[in-house]
Design an enzyme around this catalytic site. Structure first.
Site, mmCIF file in Angstrom:
data_model
loop_
_atom_site.group_PDB
_atom_site.id
_atom_site.type_symbol
_atom_site.label_atom_id
_atom_site.label_comp_id
_atom_site.label_asym_id
_atom_site.label_seq_id
_atom_site.Cartn_x
_atom_site.Cartn_y
_atom_site.Cartn_z
ATOM 1 N N LYS A 153 0.835 -1.195 0.000
ATOM 2 C CA LYS A 153 0.000 0.000 0.000
ATOM 3 C C LYS A 153 0.881 1.261 0.000
ATOM 4 C CE LYS A 153 -3.745 -2.364 2.515
ATOM 5 N NZ LYS A 153 -4.635 -2.303 3.706
ATOM 6 N N PHE A 172 -15.212 2.889 7.149
ATOM 7 C CA PHE A 172 -13.855 3.254 6.740
ATOM 8 C C PHE A 172 -13.649 3.202 5.226
ATOM 9 C CE2 PHE A 172 -13.750 -1.296 7.890
ATOM 10 C CZ PHE A 172 -13.261 -1.850 6.718
ATOM 11 N N ARG A 230 -0.921 -14.623 3.981
ATOM 12 C CA ARG A 230 -1.706 -13.928 5.013
ATOM 13 C C ARG A 230 -1.004 -14.030 6.375
ATOM 14 N NH1 ARG A 230 -6.334 -10.630 4.298
ATOM 15 N NH2 ARG A 230 -7.221 -11.514 6.190
ATOM 16 N N THR A 284 -4.958 -7.899 10.725
ATOM 17 C CA THR A 284 -5.335 -6.611 10.121
ATOM 18 C C THR A 284 -4.832 -5.417 10.943
ATOM 19 O OG1 THR A 284 -7.298 -7.662 9.203
ATOM 20 C CG2 THR A 284 -7.297 -5.250 9.265
ATOM 21 N N ARG A 293 3.057 -6.735 9.273
ATOM 22 C CA ARG A 293 2.306 -5.709 10.009
ATOM 23 C C ARG A 293 2.756 -5.622 11.461
ATOM 24 N NH1 ARG A 293 -3.583 -7.403 7.498
ATOM 25 N NH2 ARG A 293 -3.549 -6.096 5.618
ATOM 26 N N ASN A 307 -1.640 -0.246 7.469
ATOM 27 C CA ASN A 307 -1.123 -1.594 7.746
ATOM 28 C C ASN A 307 -0.302 -2.179 6.603
ATOM 29 O OD1 ASN A 307 -3.182 -2.261 6.036
ATOM 30 N ND2 ASN A 307 -4.344 -3.456 7.526
HETATM 31 P P1 IDP Z 1 -7.276 -7.310 5.681
HETATM 32 O O1 IDP Z 1 -6.512 -6.270 4.893
HETATM 33 O O2 IDP Z 1 -6.473 -7.838 6.830
HETATM 34 O O3 IDP Z 1 -7.875 -8.383 4.816
HETATM 35 P P2 IDP Z 1 -9.990 -6.236 5.891
HETATM 36 O O4 IDP Z 1 -10.910 -6.502 7.024
HETATM 37 O O5 IDP Z 1 -10.273 -6.915 4.586
HETATM 38 O O6 IDP Z 1 -8.497 -6.526 6.389
HETATM 39 O O7 IDP Z 1 -9.970 -4.667 5.660
HETATM 40 C C1 IDP Z 1 -9.394 -4.126 4.481
HETATM 41 C C2 IDP Z 1 -8.543 -2.950 4.878
HETATM 42 O O8 IDP Z 1 -9.397 -1.916 5.383
HETATM 43 C C3 IDP Z 1 -7.549 -3.204 6.019
HETATM 44 O O9 IDP Z 1 -6.339 -3.767 5.562
HETATM 45 C C4 IDP Z 1 -7.346 -1.812 6.572
HETATM 46 O O10 IDP Z 1 -6.421 -1.082 5.759
HETATM 47 C C5 IDP Z 1 -8.726 -1.192 6.394
HETATM 48 N N1 IDP Z 1 -9.516 -1.302 7.618
HETATM 49 C C6 IDP Z 1 -10.128 -2.397 8.115
HETATM 50 N N2 IDP Z 1 -10.773 -2.137 9.265
HETATM 51 C C7 IDP Z 1 -10.559 -0.816 9.498
HETATM 52 C C8 IDP Z 1 -10.971 0.073 10.540
HETATM 53 O O11 IDP Z 1 -11.664 -0.282 11.486
HETATM 54 N N3 IDP Z 1 -10.535 1.367 10.428
HETATM 55 C C9 IDP Z 1 -9.782 1.821 9.387
HETATM 56 N N4 IDP Z 1 -9.379 1.004 8.402
HETATM 57 C C10 IDP Z 1 -9.761 -0.287 8.450
HETATM 58 MG MG MG Z 2 -9.360 -8.299 3.355
#
Ligand code: IDP
Ligand code: MG
Length: 149
Positions: free
Chosen positions: A9, A57, A85, A91, A102, A112
Protein backbone atom coordinates in the site's frame (compact mmCIF):
# COMPACT_ATOMS: atom_id res chain seq x y z
CA UNK A 1 -0.07 -23.84 -8.98
CA UNK A 2 -1.81 -21.62 -6.43
CA UNK A 3 -1.49 -17.84 -6.82
CA UNK A 4 -2.27 -14.88 -4.60
CA UNK A 5 -2.54 -11.13 -5.05
CA UNK A 6 -0.47 -8.89 -2.76
CA UNK A 7 -0.31 -5.10 -2.86
CA UNK A 8 2.18 -2.94 -0.97
CA UNK A 9 0.00 0.00 0.00
CA UNK A 10 1.07 3.67 -0.27
CA UNK A 11 2.46 3.65 3.29
CA UNK A 12 4.65 0.63 2.57
CA UNK A 13 6.04 2.30 -0.54
CA UNK A 14 6.61 5.66 1.21
CA UNK A 15 8.36 3.92 4.09
CA UNK A 16 10.81 2.18 1.74
CA UNK A 17 9.58 -1.29 2.69
CA UNK A 18 9.13 -2.64 -0.87
CA UNK A 19 12.40 -4.58 -0.76
CA UNK A 20 11.73 -5.87 2.75
CA UNK A 21 8.33 -7.27 1.74
CA UNK A 22 9.65 -8.91 -1.42
CA UNK A 23 12.64 -10.30 0.50
CA UNK A 24 10.39 -12.09 2.99
CA UNK A 25 8.27 -13.76 0.32
CA UNK A 26 11.28 -14.74 -1.79
CA UNK A 27 13.14 -16.15 1.21
CA UNK A 28 10.09 -18.21 2.17
CA UNK A 29 10.27 -19.91 -1.23
CA UNK A 30 7.39 -18.35 -3.14
CA UNK A 31 7.73 -17.28 -6.77
CA UNK A 32 7.06 -13.77 -8.06
CA UNK A 33 5.05 -14.02 -11.30
CA UNK A 34 3.67 -10.47 -11.60
CA UNK A 35 4.95 -7.07 -10.44
CA UNK A 36 4.06 -3.47 -11.21
CA UNK A 37 4.21 -0.10 -9.54
CA UNK A 38 1.17 2.06 -10.23
CA UNK A 39 -1.04 4.92 -9.17
CA UNK A 40 -4.42 3.27 -8.58
CA UNK A 41 -7.55 4.75 -10.17
CA UNK A 42 -10.57 5.43 -7.98
CA UNK A 43 -12.54 2.93 -10.05
CA UNK A 44 -10.04 0.12 -9.44
CA UNK A 45 -9.74 0.94 -5.72
CA UNK A 46 -13.53 0.87 -5.31
CA UNK A 47 -13.80 -2.43 -7.19
CA UNK A 48 -10.99 -3.97 -5.17
CA UNK A 49 -12.56 -3.01 -1.84
CA UNK A 50 -16.16 -3.59 -3.02
CA UNK A 51 -16.88 -6.03 -0.13
CA UNK A 52 -16.27 -3.18 2.31
CA UNK A 53 -18.38 -0.53 0.57
CA UNK A 54 -20.93 -0.32 3.42
CA UNK A 55 -18.25 0.00 6.11
CA UNK A 56 -17.53 3.39 7.71
CA UNK A 57 -13.85 3.25 6.74
CA UNK A 58 -14.53 2.59 3.03
CA UNK A 59 -14.20 6.17 1.71
CA UNK A 60 -11.04 6.84 3.72
CA UNK A 61 -9.55 3.55 2.58
CA UNK A 62 -10.19 4.32 -1.09
CA UNK A 63 -8.76 7.85 -0.71
CA UNK A 64 -5.68 6.39 0.93
CA UNK A 65 -5.07 3.71 -1.71
CA UNK A 66 -5.26 6.28 -4.54
CA UNK A 67 -3.16 8.90 -2.69
CA UNK A 68 0.28 7.64 -3.78
CA UNK A 69 1.82 4.73 -5.72
CA UNK A 70 1.37 1.08 -4.72
CA UNK A 71 3.26 -2.05 -5.76
CA UNK A 72 0.95 -4.79 -7.05
CA UNK A 73 2.23 -8.35 -7.14
CA UNK A 74 1.21 -11.91 -7.88
CA UNK A 75 3.01 -14.67 -6.01
CA UNK A 76 2.85 -18.38 -6.68
CA UNK A 77 3.45 -21.52 -4.63
CA UNK A 78 1.81 -24.36 -2.73
CA UNK A 79 -0.51 -22.87 -0.12
CA UNK A 80 0.60 -19.31 -0.94
CA UNK A 81 -2.78 -17.68 -0.22
CA UNK A 82 -2.98 -18.69 3.44
CA UNK A 83 0.78 -18.58 3.99
CA UNK A 84 1.11 -15.00 2.67
CA UNK A 85 -1.71 -13.93 5.01
CA UNK A 86 0.33 -15.36 7.90
CA UNK A 87 3.49 -13.58 6.73
CA UNK A 88 1.46 -10.34 6.53
CA UNK A 89 -0.16 -10.74 9.96
CA UNK A 90 -3.45 -9.61 11.51
CA UNK A 91 -5.33 -6.61 10.12
CA UNK A 92 -4.53 -4.42 13.14
CA UNK A 93 -0.73 -4.03 13.35
CA UNK A 94 -0.94 -3.57 17.12
CA UNK A 95 -2.30 -7.09 17.54
CA UNK A 96 -0.34 -8.61 14.64
CA UNK A 97 2.37 -10.96 15.93
CA UNK A 98 5.99 -9.79 15.90
CA UNK A 99 7.70 -11.51 12.97
CA UNK A 100 4.84 -10.63 10.64
CA UNK A 101 5.09 -7.64 8.28
CA UNK A 102 2.31 -5.71 10.01
CA UNK A 103 3.52 -6.79 13.45
CA UNK A 104 7.06 -5.63 12.73
CA UNK A 105 6.39 -2.37 10.90
CA UNK A 106 2.96 -0.94 11.71
CA UNK A 107 1.01 0.73 14.51
CA UNK A 108 -2.31 1.69 12.91
CA UNK A 109 -5.10 -0.28 11.22
CA UNK A 110 -5.44 2.35 8.50
CA UNK A 111 -1.70 2.14 7.80
CA UNK A 112 -1.12 -1.59 7.75
CA UNK A 113 1.29 -1.57 4.82
CA UNK A 114 0.11 -4.42 2.64
CA UNK A 115 -2.93 -6.20 1.25
CA UNK A 116 -3.17 -9.96 0.71
CA UNK A 117 -6.01 -12.02 -0.76
CA UNK A 118 -7.95 -13.77 2.01
CA UNK A 119 -9.01 -16.97 0.16
CA UNK A 120 -8.34 -18.87 -3.05
CA UNK A 121 -11.50 -17.56 -4.78
CA UNK A 122 -10.72 -13.98 -3.67
CA UNK A 123 -7.18 -14.40 -5.02
CA UNK A 124 -8.48 -15.49 -8.43
CA UNK A 125 -10.81 -12.47 -8.56
CA UNK A 126 -8.10 -10.02 -7.44
CA UNK A 127 -5.38 -11.35 -9.76
CA UNK A 128 -7.79 -10.96 -12.69
CA UNK A 129 -8.83 -7.48 -11.52
CA UNK A 130 -5.28 -6.12 -11.21
CA UNK A 131 -3.33 -7.97 -13.93
CA UNK A 132 -3.85 -8.80 -17.58
CA UNK A 133 -2.96 -12.41 -18.46
CA UNK A 134 0.05 -11.21 -20.54
CA UNK A 135 1.47 -9.32 -17.53
CA UNK A 136 1.93 -12.58 -15.64
CA UNK A 137 5.07 -14.61 -16.23
CA UNK A 138 5.07 -18.36 -15.84
CA UNK A 139 8.53 -19.60 -15.00
CA UNK A 140 10.11 -22.42 -13.07
CA UNK A 141 12.36 -21.90 -10.09
CA UNK A 142 15.64 -23.73 -10.72
CA UNK A 143 15.79 -24.51 -7.00
CA UNK A 144 12.32 -26.12 -7.12
CA UNK A 145 13.53 -29.60 -6.04
CA UNK A 146 15.20 -27.97 -3.00
CA UNK A 147 11.89 -26.43 -1.95
CA UNK A 148 9.41 -29.15 -2.82
CA UNK A 149 9.71 -32.84 -2.04
P1 IDP B 1 -7.28 -7.31 5.68
O1 IDP B 1 -6.51 -6.27 4.89
O2 IDP B 1 -6.47 -7.84 6.83
O3 IDP B 1 -7.87 -8.38 4.82
P2 IDP B 1 -9.99 -6.24 5.89
O4 IDP B 1 -10.91 -6.50 7.02
O5 IDP B 1 -10.27 -6.91 4.59
O6 IDP B 1 -8.50 -6.53 6.39
O7 IDP B 1 -9.97 -4.67 5.66
C1 IDP B 1 -9.39 -4.13 4.48
C2 IDP B 1 -8.54 -2.95 4.88
O8 IDP B 1 -9.40 -1.92 5.38
C3 IDP B 1 -7.55 -3.20 6.02
O9 IDP B 1 -6.34 -3.77 5.56
C4 IDP B 1 -7.35 -1.81 6.57
O10 IDP B 1 -6.42 -1.08 5.76
C5 IDP B 1 -8.73 -1.19 6.39
N1 IDP B 1 -9.52 -1.30 7.62
C6 IDP B 1 -10.13 -2.40 8.11
N2 IDP B 1 -10.77 -2.14 9.27
C7 IDP B 1 -10.56 -0.82 9.50
C8 IDP B 1 -10.97 0.07 10.54
O11 IDP B 1 -11.66 -0.28 11.49
N3 IDP B 1 -10.54 1.37 10.43
C9 IDP B 1 -9.78 1.82 9.39
N4 IDP B 1 -9.38 1.00 8.40
C10 IDP B 1 -9.76 -0.29 8.45
MG1 MG C 1 -9.36 -8.30 3.36
Amino acid sequence: MERTFLMIKPDGVQRNLVGEVIKRLEAKGFTLVGLKMMKVSRELAEKHYDVHKERPFFQGLVEFIISAPVVAMVWEGDGVVASARKIIGATNPLTAEPGTIRGDYGVSIGRNLIHGSDAIETAQREVALWFKEEELVSWELAIGPWLYE
